[in-house]
Design a protein around this motif. Structure first.
Motif, PDB file in Angstrom:
ATOM      1  N   UNK A   1      -6.371   7.277   2.945  1.00 36.63           N
ATOM      2  CA  UNK A   1      -5.567   6.262   2.267  1.00 36.63           C
ATOM      3  C   UNK A   1      -4.706   5.555   3.297  1.00 36.63           C
ATOM      4  N   UNK A   2      -4.739   4.216   3.322  1.00 35.85           N
ATOM      5  CA  UNK A   2      -3.960   3.496   4.328  1.00 35.85           C
ATOM      6  C   UNK A   2      -2.457   3.660   4.087  1.00 35.85           C
ATOM      7  N   UNK A   3      -1.721   3.575   5.170  1.00 41.37           N
ATOM      8  CA  UNK A   3      -0.264   3.674   5.074  1.00 41.37           C
ATOM      9  C   UNK A   3       0.273   2.448   4.368  1.00 41.37           C
ATOM     10  N   UNK A   4       1.337   2.635   3.615  1.00 43.04           N
ATOM     11  CA  UNK A   4       1.991   1.513   2.952  1.00 43.04           C
ATOM     12  C   UNK A   4       2.628   0.620   4.013  1.00 43.04           C
ATOM     13  N   UNK A   5       2.615  -0.712   3.808  1.00 47.94           N
ATOM     14  CA  UNK A   5       3.278  -1.570   4.777  1.00 47.94           C
ATOM     15  C   UNK A   5       4.773  -1.291   4.791  1.00 47.94           C
ATOM     16  N   UNK A   6       5.400  -1.396   5.946  1.00 49.99           N
ATOM     17  CA  UNK A   6       6.832  -1.085   6.015  1.00 49.99           C
ATOM     18  C   UNK A   6       7.648  -2.065   5.190  1.00 49.99           C
ATOM     19  N   UNK A   7       8.581  -1.530   4.443  1.00 48.82           N
ATOM     20  CA  UNK A   7       9.478  -2.371   3.659  1.00 48.82           C
ATOM     21  C   UNK A   7      10.495  -3.000   4.597  1.00 48.82           C
ATOM     22  N   UNK A   8      10.902  -4.172   4.263  1.00 47.58           N
ATOM     23  CA  UNK A   8      11.897  -4.856   5.076  1.00 47.58           C
ATOM     24  C   UNK A   8      13.139  -5.044   4.226  1.00 47.58           C
ATOM     25  N   UNK A   9      14.279  -4.951   4.837  1.00 50.38           N
ATOM     26  CA  UNK A   9      15.537  -5.092   4.135  1.00 50.38           C
ATOM     27  C   UNK A   9      15.672  -6.489   3.549  1.00 50.38           C
ATOM     28  N   UNK A  10      16.320  -6.605   2.445  1.00 51.75           N
ATOM     29  CA  UNK A  10      16.675  -7.880   1.818  1.00 51.75           C
ATOM     30  C   UNK A  10      15.478  -8.619   1.245  1.00 51.75           C
ATOM     31  N   UNK A  11      14.372  -7.942   1.021  1.00 49.46           N
ATOM     32  CA  UNK A  11      13.240  -8.564   0.359  1.00 49.46           C
ATOM     33  C   UNK A  11      12.515  -9.606   1.178  1.00 49.46           C
ATOM     34  N   UNK A  12      12.425  -9.421   2.467  1.00 51.69           N
ATOM     35  CA  UNK A  12      11.656 -10.326   3.314  1.00 51.69           C
ATOM     36  C   UNK A  12      10.600  -9.520   4.061  1.00 51.69           C
ATOM     37  N   UNK A  13       9.551 -10.198   4.492  1.00 52.47           N
ATOM     38  CA  UNK A  13       8.447  -9.550   5.192  1.00 52.47           C
ATOM     39  C   UNK A  13       7.983 -10.473   6.297  1.00 52.47           C
ATOM     40  N   UNK A  14       7.408  -9.906   7.341  1.00 56.19           N
ATOM     41  CA  UNK A  14       6.838 -10.682   8.438  1.00 56.19           C
ATOM     42  C   UNK A  14       5.323 -10.692   8.288  1.00 56.19           C
ATOM     43  N   UNK A  15       4.740 -11.884   8.358  1.00 57.96           N
ATOM     44  CA  UNK A  15       3.291 -12.028   8.214  1.00 57.96           C
ATOM     45  C   UNK A  15       2.760 -12.958   9.298  1.00 57.96           C
ATOM     46  N   UNK A  16       1.458 -12.869   9.554  1.00 61.54           N
ATOM     47  CA  UNK A  16       0.845 -13.785  10.511  1.00 61.54           C
ATOM     48  C   UNK A  16       0.796 -15.184   9.911  1.00 61.54           C
ATOM     49  N   UNK A  17       0.960 -16.187  10.738  1.00 62.54           N
ATOM     50  CA  UNK A  17       0.933 -17.573  10.276  1.00 62.54           C
ATOM     51  C   UNK A  17      -0.393 -17.913   9.613  1.00 62.54           C
ATOM     52  N   UNK A  18      -1.491 -17.458  10.187  1.00 67.63           N
ATOM     53  CA  UNK A  18      -2.807 -17.763   9.627  1.00 67.63           C
ATOM     54  C   UNK A  18      -2.965 -17.136   8.241  1.00 67.63           C
ATOM     55  N   UNK A  19      -2.436 -15.939   8.038  1.00 62.63           N
ATOM     56  CA  UNK A  19      -2.521 -15.306   6.719  1.00 62.63           C
ATOM     57  C   UNK A  19      -1.699 -16.073   5.692  1.00 62.63           C
ATOM     58  N   UNK A  20      -0.548 -16.595   6.106  1.00 59.66           N
ATOM     59  CA  UNK A  20       0.293 -17.379   5.204  1.00 59.66           C
ATOM     60  C   UNK A  20      -0.414 -18.670   4.800  1.00 59.66           C
ATOM     61  N   UNK A  21      -1.086 -19.338   5.745  1.00 58.94           N
ATOM     62  CA  UNK A  21      -1.836 -20.557   5.414  1.00 58.94           C
ATOM     63  C   UNK A  21      -2.974 -20.249   4.446  1.00 58.94           C
ATOM     64  N   UNK A  22      -3.684 -19.157   4.671  1.00 64.41           N
ATOM     65  CA  UNK A  22      -4.779 -18.765   3.787  1.00 64.41           C
ATOM     66  C   UNK A  22      -4.265 -18.458   2.386  1.00 64.41           C
ATOM     67  N   UNK A  23      -3.150 -17.773   2.285  1.00 64.29           N
ATOM     68  CA  UNK A  23      -2.553 -17.446   0.998  1.00 64.29           C
ATOM     69  C   UNK A  23      -2.168 -18.715   0.249  1.00 64.29           C
ATOM     70  N   UNK A  24      -1.518 -19.644   0.933  1.00 64.15           N
ATOM     71  CA  UNK A  24      -1.105 -20.897   0.285  1.00 64.15           C
ATOM     72  C   UNK A  24      -2.300 -21.716  -0.176  1.00 64.15           C
ATOM     73  N   UNK A  25      -3.373 -21.747   0.625  1.00 64.34           N
ATOM     74  CA  UNK A  25      -4.584 -22.473   0.227  1.00 64.34           C
ATOM     75  C   UNK A  25      -5.189 -21.838  -1.013  1.00 64.34           C
TER      76      UNK A  25
END
Length: 150
Positions: A119-143
């Protein structure tokens, strides 16, 4: 890996700025005064990089270089000032104490619950409800979101 390299770049840029500011600070008399002035300038630069620049372009200088963006959860929107300040304070005040806490309490205190094999590890939680993602993944998500709403 990009996230770690981005943090390293931010640290390097901070040290570079400190090296450039040291000469300016030494012109202000005693050593104590120069150290205090340098500390204030470094905190101000850190705030500008981690909060103001992230508000403007969704990334600090190191994250821009590494192609990482900071998003608000769960809607992948632009994080607000309050969230970014909380995140900056956490990184500035709490994270540097991590190695000391680990030495004091031992590694077993921070190992967390065991996960089942495969089972893959859960992504690390970030304080204050923000997360860091790759720019290309963000563009794909928005599309994908645009296609879904059309």
């Amino acid at each position: 890996m990009r996230r770690c390299l981005a943090v390293g770049l931010d640290c390097y840029l901070c040290l570079l700025a400190a090296g450039l500011l040291v000469r300016f600070c030494l012109n202000f008399g005693g050593t104590g005064r120069a150290v205090a002035l340098l500390a204030v300038q470094l905190v101000a630069l850190s705030f500008a990089n981690q909060v103001l620049l992230t508000m403007a372009v969704r990334a600090s200088a190191g994250k821009l270089i590494m192609g990482v963006r900071v998003i608000r959860l769960p809607d992948a929107g632009r994080p607000g000032f309050r969230r970014l300040v909380l995140r900056w304070l956490y990184g500035l005040l709490w994270l540097p104490l991590g190695p000391w806490r680990r030495l004091r309490h031992g590694p077993a205190a921070h190992s967390g619950p065991e996960r089942p094999p495969g089972r893959p590890a859960e992504p690390p939680e970030d304080l204050a409800g923000v997360r860091q993602v790759r720019s290309s993944d963000l563009r794909t998500y928005r599309a994908a979101i645009r296609r879904r709403t059309d």
